[in-house]
Design a protein around this motif. Structure first.
Motif, PDB file in Angstrom:
ATOM      1  N   THR A 146      24.419 -56.115 -32.337  1.00 36.66           N
ATOM      2  CA  THR A 146      25.635 -55.823 -33.100  1.00 36.66           C
ATOM      3  C   THR A 146      25.399 -56.131 -34.568  1.00 36.66           C
ATOM      4  OG1 THR A 146      28.007 -56.293 -33.278  1.00 36.66           O
ATOM      5  CG2 THR A 146      26.594 -58.142 -32.727  1.00 36.66           C
ATOM      6  N   ARG A 147      26.031 -55.336 -35.424  1.00 38.88           N
ATOM      7  CA  ARG A 147      25.983 -55.551 -36.878  1.00 38.88           C
ATOM      8  C   ARG A 147      27.394 -55.363 -37.428  1.00 38.88           C
ATOM      9  NH1 ARG A 147      21.325 -51.381 -38.643  1.00 38.88           N
ATOM     10  NH2 ARG A 147      21.807 -52.098 -40.758  1.00 38.88           N
TER      11      ARG A 147
ATOM     12  N   THR B  10      30.436 -54.047 -39.379  1.00 38.65           N
ATOM     13  CA  THR B  10      30.690 -52.737 -39.980  1.00 38.65           C
ATOM     14  C   THR B  10      32.131 -52.676 -40.460  1.00 38.65           C
ATOM     15  OG1 THR B  10      30.527 -50.344 -39.637  1.00 38.65           O
ATOM     16  CG2 THR B  10      31.335 -51.651 -37.796  1.00 38.65           C
TER      17      THR B  10
ATOM     18  N   ASN C  59      24.229 -47.580 -30.660  1.00 38.14           N
ATOM     19  CA  ASN C  59      25.314 -47.652 -31.642  1.00 38.14           C
ATOM     20  C   ASN C  59      24.969 -47.072 -33.016  1.00 38.14           C
ATOM     21  OD1 ASN C  59      26.817 -48.977 -29.678  1.00 38.14           O
ATOM     22  ND2 ASN C  59      26.321 -51.003 -30.450  1.00 38.14           N
ATOM     23  N   ASN C  60      24.027 -46.152 -33.084  1.00 36.36           N
ATOM     24  CA  ASN C  60      23.580 -45.589 -34.371  1.00 36.36           C
ATOM     25  C   ASN C  60      23.072 -46.677 -35.316  1.00 36.36           C
ATOM     26  OD1 ASN C  60      24.174 -42.975 -33.641  1.00 36.36           O
ATOM     27  ND2 ASN C  60      25.570 -42.577 -35.333  1.00 36.36           N
ATOM     28  N   ASP C  61      22.786 -47.858 -34.780  1.00 37.20           N
ATOM     29  CA  ASP C  61      22.397 -48.999 -35.613  1.00 37.20           C
ATOM     30  C   ASP C  61      21.022 -49.560 -35.275  1.00 37.20           C
ATOM     31  OD1 ASP C  61      23.935 -49.787 -37.758  1.00 37.20           O
ATOM     32  OD2 ASP C  61      25.402 -50.851 -36.549  1.00 37.20           O
TER      33      ASP C  61
ATOM     34  N   PHE D 157      16.053 -52.147 -36.756  1.00 37.65           N
ATOM     35  CA  PHE D 157      17.315 -51.862 -37.425  1.00 37.65           C
ATOM     36  C   PHE D 157      17.191 -50.488 -38.071  1.00 37.65           C
ATOM     37  CE2 PHE D 157      17.390 -56.413 -37.156  1.00 37.65           C
ATOM     38  CZ  PHE D 157      18.734 -56.782 -37.149  1.00 37.65           C
TER      39      PHE D 157
ATOM     40  N   ARG E 134      21.114 -47.799 -42.956  1.00 43.41           N
ATOM     41  CA  ARG E 134      22.406 -47.121 -43.019  1.00 43.41           C
ATOM     42  C   ARG E 134      22.567 -46.311 -44.307  1.00 43.41           C
ATOM     43  NH1 ARG E 134      26.558 -52.006 -41.285  1.00 43.41           N
ATOM     44  NH2 ARG E 134      26.411 -51.767 -39.019  1.00 43.41           N
TER      45      ARG E 134
ATOM     46  N   GLN F 265      28.365 -49.991 -43.391  1.00 40.70           N
ATOM     47  CA  GLN F 265      28.980 -49.171 -42.354  1.00 40.70           C
ATOM     48  C   GLN F 265      27.932 -48.488 -41.475  1.00 40.70           C
ATOM     49  OE1 GLN F 265      31.381 -45.318 -42.891  1.00 40.70           O
ATOM     50  NE2 GLN F 265      32.944 -46.907 -42.823  1.00 40.70           N
ATOM     51  N   ARG F 266      28.270 -48.364 -40.199  1.00 39.62           N
ATOM     52  CA  ARG F 266      27.413 -47.702 -39.224  1.00 39.62           C
ATOM     53  C   ARG F 266      27.149 -46.253 -39.640  1.00 39.62           C
ATOM     54  NH1 ARG F 266      30.518 -48.823 -35.297  1.00 39.62           N
ATOM     55  NH2 ARG F 266      29.511 -50.791 -34.781  1.00 39.62           N
TER      56      ARG F 266
ATOM     57  N   TYR G  92      12.385 -45.334 -38.903  1.00 41.16           N
ATOM     58  CA  TYR G  92      12.594 -46.740 -38.567  1.00 41.16           C
ATOM     59  C   TYR G  92      11.330 -47.571 -38.732  1.00 41.16           C
ATOM     60  CZ  TYR G  92      10.796 -45.110 -34.030  1.00 41.16           C
ATOM     61  OH  TYR G  92      10.034 -44.538 -33.041  1.00 41.16           O
TER      62      TYR G  92
END
Length: 266
Positions: free
Chosen positions: A132-133, A135, A158-160, A172, A175, A180-181, A209
């Motif tokens: 989790t990050r 957002t 989660n697009n993250d 990671f 972004r 924001q995600r 990445y």
């Protein structure tokens, strides 16, 4: 009387064994650090992680994870020790050693449910890592939530985050806005599988990445937003090209350049 006592003793013994078999250990997740690899191996046969499918009438179908002889339970809220779960909607190994797996908590809104990595630690034992990050509210707040398997390459979370298969390495994703995600839907991977392309509103957002680099290409203002239409348009008008650092990004085709359509095989 003796028979009654013997029967009672057996019942108590069975109940005691059942409780032992259903031992649960709760884990408090830690935060993921950049480019971690979850591919540790143990020589101990007891250090095994097993996925079980449960189909109890009162619970419905769900997945549970066991480490050694204990069911793995995760504290899903770092501020509330009472919020724990041992039921998952998704659980899949992410390394060839089968010592690490990606899980998503089971709840009524599966796409919004939190995801974690359950992994054997190098020094022994088990740990849980939160995916989790923070957002801020906005277009990317809910888009891309959930786990998407990108063929044999790995999992997009989660697009993250991107979890590379076989090695279980977690990256990671850079972004568009650090707070924001990523606001976009997964479109395709580069031929070297290192660049993920998202169909964002009126643009293509690309993330390598491995190099932690990104690139944005504008799309025509009248371009329909349906993924299939965008994919066909990209296939006909763009191709992957490497920059000086060897990083692949989509670029507009030169009229004289011959495009290998196999670049776009999903």
């Amino acid at each position: 009387m003796k028979k009654s006592l013997l029967a009672l003793s057996l019942i108590i013994l069975i109940i005691g064994c059942s409780k032992d078999d259903e031992k649960t250990k709760n884990y408090i997740p830690r935060v993921l650090t950049k480019n971690e690899s979850f591919n540790h191996y143990s020589e101990k046969k007891s250090d095994s992680i097993t996925i079980f499918k449960s189909n109890k009438p009162e619970q419905g179908e769900s997945l549970t994870v066991k480490f050694r002889d204990s069911t793995v339970s995760i504290q899903t809220d770092p501020k509330d020790p009472k919020k724990t779960t041992n039921r998952f909607a998704f659980a899949e190994f992410i390394n060839s050693q089968k010592t690490s797996l990606l899980v998503q908590v089971e709840d009524e809104n599966e796409l919004a449910a939190p995801s974690f990595i359950i992994s054997l630690k190098e020094e022994g034992g088990l740990e849980v890592v939160s995916l989790t990050r923070p957002t801020k509210p906005g277009p990317g707040e809910k888009i891309g939530l959930g786990i998407s398997r990108l063929g044999r390459t790995g999992h997009l979370v989660n697009n993250d985050f991107f979890i590379r298969g076989v090695t279980g390495k977690a990256y990671f994703l850079k972004r568009q806005d650090p707070e924001q995600r990523i606001d976009g839907k997964y479109l395709l991977l580069s031929p070297d599988r290192n660049t993920i392309v998202f169909a964002a509103p009126k643009s293509l957002y690309q993330v390598n990445y491995i190099a932690d680099e990104s690139s944005t290409l504008p799309l025509p203002a009248d371009q329909p937003s349906e993924i299939a239409v965008v994919y066909t348009y990209v296939q006909n008008n763009y191709s992957f090209q490497k920059n000086k650092e060897g990083v692949s990004f989509l670029k507009k085709n030169d009229n004289d350049r011959i495009v290998d359509i196999s670049e776009f095989k999903k």
